[in-house]
Motif scaffolding. Structure first.
Motif, PDB file in Angstrom:
ATOM      1  N   LEU A   1      -0.730  -1.635   9.250  1.00 53.73           N
ATOM      2  CA  LEU A   1       0.202  -0.881  10.074  1.00 53.73           C
ATOM      3  C   LEU A   1       0.486   0.487   9.475  1.00 53.73           C
ATOM      4  O   LEU A   1       0.560   1.488  10.180  1.00 53.73           O
ATOM      5  CB  LEU A   1       1.504  -1.675  10.207  1.00 53.73           C
ATOM      6  N   GLN A   2       0.611   0.503   8.154  1.00 57.93           N
ATOM      7  CA  GLN A   2       0.878   1.783   7.483  1.00 57.93           C
ATOM      8  C   GLN A   2      -0.270   2.757   7.710  1.00 57.93           C
ATOM      9  O   GLN A   2      -0.044   3.918   8.052  1.00 57.93           O
ATOM     10  CB  GLN A   2       1.078   1.553   5.990  1.00 57.93           C
TER      11      GLN A   2
ATOM     12  N   MET B   1     -17.961   1.012  12.168  1.00 56.57           N
ATOM     13  CA  MET B   1     -18.041  -0.251  11.438  1.00 56.57           C
ATOM     14  C   MET B   1     -19.488  -0.718  11.364  1.00 56.57           C
ATOM     15  O   MET B   1     -19.983  -1.086  10.315  1.00 56.57           O
ATOM     16  CB  MET B   1     -17.169  -1.293  12.154  1.00 56.57           C
TER      17      MET B   1
ATOM     18  N   TRP C   1      -6.039   7.763  -0.151  1.00 54.54           N
ATOM     19  CA  TRP C   1      -6.407   9.164   0.074  1.00 54.54           C
ATOM     20  C   TRP C   1      -7.889   9.291   0.372  1.00 54.54           C
ATOM     21  O   TRP C   1      -8.313  10.072   1.217  1.00 54.54           O
ATOM     22  CB  TRP C   1      -6.052  10.034  -1.143  1.00 54.54           C
TER      23      TRP C   1
ATOM     24  N   LEU D   1      -9.981  -4.358   8.095  1.00 53.84           N
ATOM     25  CA  LEU D   1     -10.090  -5.184   6.901  1.00 53.84           C
ATOM     26  C   LEU D   1      -8.725  -5.710   6.464  1.00 53.84           C
ATOM     27  O   LEU D   1      -8.567  -6.896   6.178  1.00 53.84           O
ATOM     28  CB  LEU D   1     -10.735  -4.370   5.769  1.00 53.84           C
TER      29      LEU D   1
ATOM     30  N   ALA E   1      -0.064   9.851  12.831  1.00 57.37           N
ATOM     31  CA  ALA E   1       0.510  11.114  12.388  1.00 57.37           C
ATOM     32  C   ALA E   1      -0.539  12.217  12.414  1.00 57.37           C
ATOM     33  O   ALA E   1      -0.274  13.339  12.860  1.00 57.37           O
ATOM     34  CB  ALA E   1       1.083  10.968  10.981  1.00 57.37           C
TER      35      ALA E   1
ATOM     36  N   THR F   1      -6.134  -6.171   8.222  1.00 60.08           N
ATOM     37  CA  THR F   1      -5.665  -7.168   9.172  1.00 60.08           C
ATOM     38  C   THR F   1      -6.365  -8.499   8.953  1.00 60.08           C
ATOM     39  O   THR F   1      -5.748  -9.561   8.948  1.00 60.08           O
ATOM     40  CB  THR F   1      -5.935  -6.682  10.605  1.00 60.08           C
TER      41      THR F   1
ATOM     42  N   ARG G   1     -15.835   3.604   3.958  1.00 53.17           N
ATOM     43  CA  ARG G   1     -14.611   3.009   4.504  1.00 53.17           C
ATOM     44  C   ARG G   1     -13.701   4.107   5.029  1.00 53.17           C
ATOM     45  O   ARG G   1     -13.313   5.013   4.298  1.00 53.17           O
ATOM     46  CB  ARG G   1     -13.888   2.185   3.441  1.00 53.17           C
TER      47      ARG G   1
ATOM     48  N   LEU H   1       0.461   5.630  -1.113  1.00 50.32           N
ATOM     49  CA  LEU H   1      -0.643   6.583  -1.039  1.00 50.32           C
ATOM     50  C   LEU H   1      -1.397   6.628  -2.356  1.00 50.32           C
ATOM     51  O   LEU H   1      -1.314   7.580  -3.116  1.00 50.32           O
ATOM     52  CB  LEU H   1      -0.105   7.952  -0.666  1.00 50.32           C
TER      53      LEU H   1
ATOM     54  N   PHE I   1      -1.027  -7.333   7.067  1.00 45.80           N
ATOM     55  CA  PHE I   1      -0.651  -6.591   8.267  1.00 45.80           C
ATOM     56  C   PHE I   1       0.125  -5.326   7.948  1.00 45.80           C
ATOM     57  O   PHE I   1      -0.018  -4.309   8.602  1.00 45.80           O
ATOM     58  CB  PHE I   1       0.182  -7.464   9.197  1.00 45.80           C
ATOM     59  N   THR I   2       0.968  -5.395   6.930  1.00 49.08           N
ATOM     60  CA  THR I   2       1.798  -4.235   6.594  1.00 49.08           C
ATOM     61  C   THR I   2       0.935  -3.041   6.227  1.00 49.08           C
ATOM     62  O   THR I   2       1.137  -1.941   6.740  1.00 49.08           O
ATOM     63  CB  THR I   2       2.722  -4.582   5.422  1.00 49.08           C
TER      64      THR I   2
ATOM     65  N   LEU J   1      -0.132   4.124  11.062  1.00 49.60           N
ATOM     66  CA  LEU J   1       0.858   5.198  11.223  1.00 49.60           C
ATOM     67  C   LEU J   1       0.305   6.526  10.724  1.00 49.60           C
ATOM     68  O   LEU J   1       0.537   7.568  11.323  1.00 49.60           O
ATOM     69  CB  LEU J   1       2.150   4.833  10.491  1.00 49.60           C
ATOM     70  N   VAL J   2      -0.433   6.463   9.612  1.00 48.02           N
ATOM     71  CA  VAL J   2      -1.049   7.690   9.110  1.00 48.02           C
ATOM     72  C   VAL J   2      -1.990   8.255  10.167  1.00 48.02           C
ATOM     73  O   VAL J   2      -1.992   9.451  10.477  1.00 48.02           O
ATOM     74  CB  VAL J   2      -1.829   7.419   7.805  1.00 48.02           C
TER      75      VAL J   2
ATOM     76  N   MET K   1       0.827  -1.199   0.000  1.00 42.41           N
ATOM     77  CA  MET K   1       0.000   0.000   0.000  1.00 42.41           C
ATOM     78  C   MET K   1       0.861   1.249   0.000  1.00 42.41           C
ATOM     79  O   MET K   1       1.638   1.477   0.901  1.00 42.41           O
ATOM     80  CB  MET K   1      -0.889   0.005   1.242  1.00 42.41           C
TER      81      MET K   1
END
Lengths: 287, 220, 246
Positions: free
Chosen positions: B190-191, B160, B8, B179, B198, B181, B171, B3, B186-187, B194-195, B1
């Protein structure tokens, strides 16, 4: 543009962190398996993890079978009910001991890649295409699942996809591909949730969806089965042992239970009392 | 994933839903909280106890209630709002309004009595007095806004349920994380996480700067 | 029309009477000093008159307007409140500029912008703090803040100005400015002023008449000269001669 660039940089940083996280994850996977093997304390209750799809959990099958198994074997089974995609991922990472899933292609890949052993067919159930009782898209006239989807797309009737990469979702995507339709207009909604929630949504939105029989029968909704019985709507379940599991013996016991005479009989009986018919058809055989 | 367009879209919907909920919550919670902080009346203790309870309402419970209200078979079914951004906003307004009311009440109550006596003796009507005290207690109220924003943007249970996590429609970041997960991705989850982090960080530091300035000016 | 009259006033907390005034009459345009030992009920008297506290019973006649105090609601009290202004011992400055603080009462009255501007500038001029208009009120010294509080009250152009020990914590320079401003608005605008003070020389300097409160009762109300030189009651004699233990 500049902003995007800066964002990209920040993201690179993030990705680096993630990469590290991912590395530690994959390296820790084999490391954890021996560590997870408990020092043999014979009196201790043994526990294994079964990763399965939400459909088996939601239908109540596991609540029906597992207590019997646990009583007979003295092994406790911890159930992680997730989408097939995540279930298989759990197996790859060594976070589960046995998988009970229904996505044949992914299952075969899982075994072929050496993550799984002792794969068995266990049972199958049916998929239905369900929709509002008045059937605005006229799906009831269709003869095959492919044709049914064609009618839905043609009428632009709302269709709710699970969109969660689950077995059911993969089945549905397969039928669209077969029908050579790329569903992406506003009539095609992707819920990203489990079967139960997706059915609920289908009911609320007077839409169509593809569902497994068990989940559908366990919900009382104002939805009708508009298509069933087509060969492409059969849904076989497989049970696979995770190769890196430290509990080979216990895992095997669970598999033997599911594929053995008693387990098969119980599977066939499950649901007859409540729905008048069995939700799953037992068909155990070694692959 | 990375951006992509889709990501967005998810982020911007999250921000839209959260901001709308917090703004609507402010519109109701701040005057109500200020009223509670300024005046006493019979039954006030009960209301305060209710507000403090509601500050910790389980989002899923709110989700279920709003779901049942908006369901096609529910009392407000004819509005056809279930599984829409509006439904998510409704659920989140229910979640954040008690926070805003509670923290506004505390902030207003913490202002010395002399402030509202001064306003009153300068000829303020009840409404004018309340506005003056809200302005005066803005430091504490902003921290309520920060808390409300944090709760709304990171909340998953209610959105949800009533939003339905429908791609391109409802969404948002949290439901997308679930979803990702669930599909073993997982990556990506996680990303997105993080957004989310932030955004929370940016928002809160923005508020903090404001609050710090206030504290500084008061100390002198 | 030109009288401020308190009648049958009683304030009690939990059954204990803290203030009892059978009758007090104030003439428009005069300065009154209110003196008495601590706990005599001086502040309570001003707070009741300023509608910040409700008496158990009593009424006020404010230059022609009759006010039944115990039953007065906040909303109904607003027009009466706007005839008077109040300066407390310690000023409460709002987190805004000096200008906005002084303008507050005028904005509550929905006056137009130019009137607000004119009146605020005039009030700041009176207390000699015009240059501070753009400064944040939190940055003021104690003396400046108290003068701004006075300007804020005067900008409202009240008929009645209530002062609760306004100069108690000020230095002599700020006190002299404060006193000059009070005398000026009294002369020029015929403003009626009630001022609590512990400073007897100040009362002598400023007041046309004085009140003596003792143990919650109005003991004496007389012209300043009579008040200090021919006190009628034994309590006031003790007080002005410094023999009363407070």
């Amino acid at each position: 543009m500049m902003k995007n660039l800066r964002f990209a940089k920040v993201f690179l940083l993030f990705s680096l962190i993630l990469l590290l996280a991912a590395c530690s994850q994959s390296s820790s996977a084999p490391a954890t398996s021996p560590a997870a093997a408990p020092a043999p304390e014979t009196q201790e209750v043994k526990e294994i993890t079964l990763a399965t799809t939400t459909s088996t959990q939601d239908s109540g099958l596991l609540d029906y079978l597992l207590p019997i198994f646990e009583q007979q074997s003295g092994i406790k089974v911890k159930v992680v009910a997730v989408g097939t995609g995540q279930a298989i991922k759990l197996g790859e990472d060594g976070n589960a001991d046995v998988l009970l899933v229904h996505a044949r292609k992914s299952e075969d890949e899982f075994v072929a890649k050496g993550f799984g052993v002792n794969a068995f067919d266990v049972m199958y159930n049916q998929f239905y295409i369900v929709g509002p009782a008045d059937d605005p898209a006229g799906v009831k006239q269709a003869k095959t699942a492919k044709e049914a989807f064609g009618k839905i797309a043609e009428k632009k009737a709302t269709f709710i996809s699970r969109g969660d990469d689950s077995g059911t979702d993969k089945k549905e995507k397969g039928i669209w591909t077969e029908a050579k339709i790329k569903p992406e207009d506003s009539w095609y909604l992707s819920s990203g949730q489990g079967m139960g929630e997706t059915l609920q949504m289908t009911d609320e939105k007077k839409a169509y969806t593809l569902t497994d029989e068990a989940t559908f029968l366990s919900r009382k909704l104002n939805l009708d089965v508009v298509m069933q019985g087509d060969k492409s709507l059969l849904n076989p379940y497989g049970i696979i042992q995770v190769k890196s599991s430290a509990k080979q013996e216990e895992g095997m016991k669970l598999i033997e239970f599911f594929t053995g005479a008693e387990g098969q009989k119980l599977i066939g009986e499950f649901g007859q009392k409540d729905y008048g018919k069995g939700l799953f058809v037992p068909d155990a055989k070694k692959r | 994933m990375m951006l992509t367009q889709d990501v967005w879209e998810v982020i911007s919907l999250s921000l839209k839903v959260t901001t709308s909920s917090v703004l609507l919550g402010m519109l109701m919670g701040i005057p109500f909280g200020a009223f509670l902080g300024l005046y006493s009346f019979p039954g006030k203790r009960l209301i305060i106890a209710l507000i403090y309870t509601c500050m910790g309402l389980p989002p899923v419970l709110v989700g279920v209630i709003v779901y049942l209200l908006l369901s096609r078979y529910g009392p407000l079914g004819s509005l056809d709002l279930l599984f829409s951004a509006e439904a998510m906003i409704i659920a989140q307004v229910v979640l954040v309004t008690p926070i805003l009311a509670g923290l506004t009440m505390a902030a207003v109550h913490g202002k010395e009595r002399t402030y509202w006596e001064t306003a009153k003796s300068l000829g303020a009507t009840p409404l004018q007095m309340m506005l003056t005290i809200i302005r005066e207690a803005r430091g504490g109220i902003w921290s309520g806004v920060a808390a409300a924003f944090g709760r709304a943007i990171s909340e998953v249970g209610a959105v949800m349920l009533v939003g339905g996590n429908i791609e391109h429609h409802t969404r948002v970041m949290t439901t997308a994380i679930i979803l990702e997960t669930r599909t073993g991705n997982f990556t990506a989850g996680l990303q997105l996480g993080l957004v989310l982090l932030a955004i929370s960080f940016l928002f809160n530091s923005f508020l903090m700067v404001g609050m710090m300035n206030q504290m500084k000016s008061r100390r002198r | 029309m030109n009288r401020l009259k308190l009648k049958d006033l009683e304030v009690s907390y939990e059954g204990r009477t803290v203030l009892q005034v059978e009758q007090a009459i104030f003439e428009r345009g005069r300065i009154y000093g209110i003196v008495g030992p601590s706990g005599a009920g001086k502040s309570t008297l001003l707070r009741v008159m300023n509608l910040l506290e409700k008496p158990t019973r009593g009424s006020m006649q404010l230059f022609g307007t009759d006010v039944e105090l115990p039953s007065l609601t906040y909303r109904k009290g607003v027009p009466i409140q706007r005839k008077m202004a109040f300066v407390a011992q310690r000023p409460s400055m709002f987190q805004a500029t000096v200008f906005d603080n002084v303008a507050l009462g005028l904005r509550y009255r929905n006056l137009d912008k130019s009137t607000v501007q004119k009146r605020v500038e005039h009030a700041l001029g009176l207390v000699e703090l015009s240059p501070l208009a753009r400064q944040r009120a939190q940055t003021l010294s104690g003396g400046e803040a108290q003068r701004i509080a006075l300007a804020r009250a005067l900008a409202c152009e009240p008929e009645l100005l209530l002062l609760d020990e306004p100069t108690a914590s000020l230095d002599p320079y700020n006190i002299s400015i404060f006193e000059r401003v009070i005398q000026q608005v009294n002369h020029q605008q015929h403003m009626t002023i009630l001022m609590i003070t512990h400073n007897l020389p100040q009362a002598k300097r400023l007041a046309d008449a004085c009140l003596f409160l003792h143990k919650g009762r109005l003991v004496e109300l007389a012209d300043t000269h009579t008040f200090f030189h021919h006190p009628a009651s034994a309590e006031l004699q003790d007080f002005v001669s410094g023999r009363m233990i407070c």
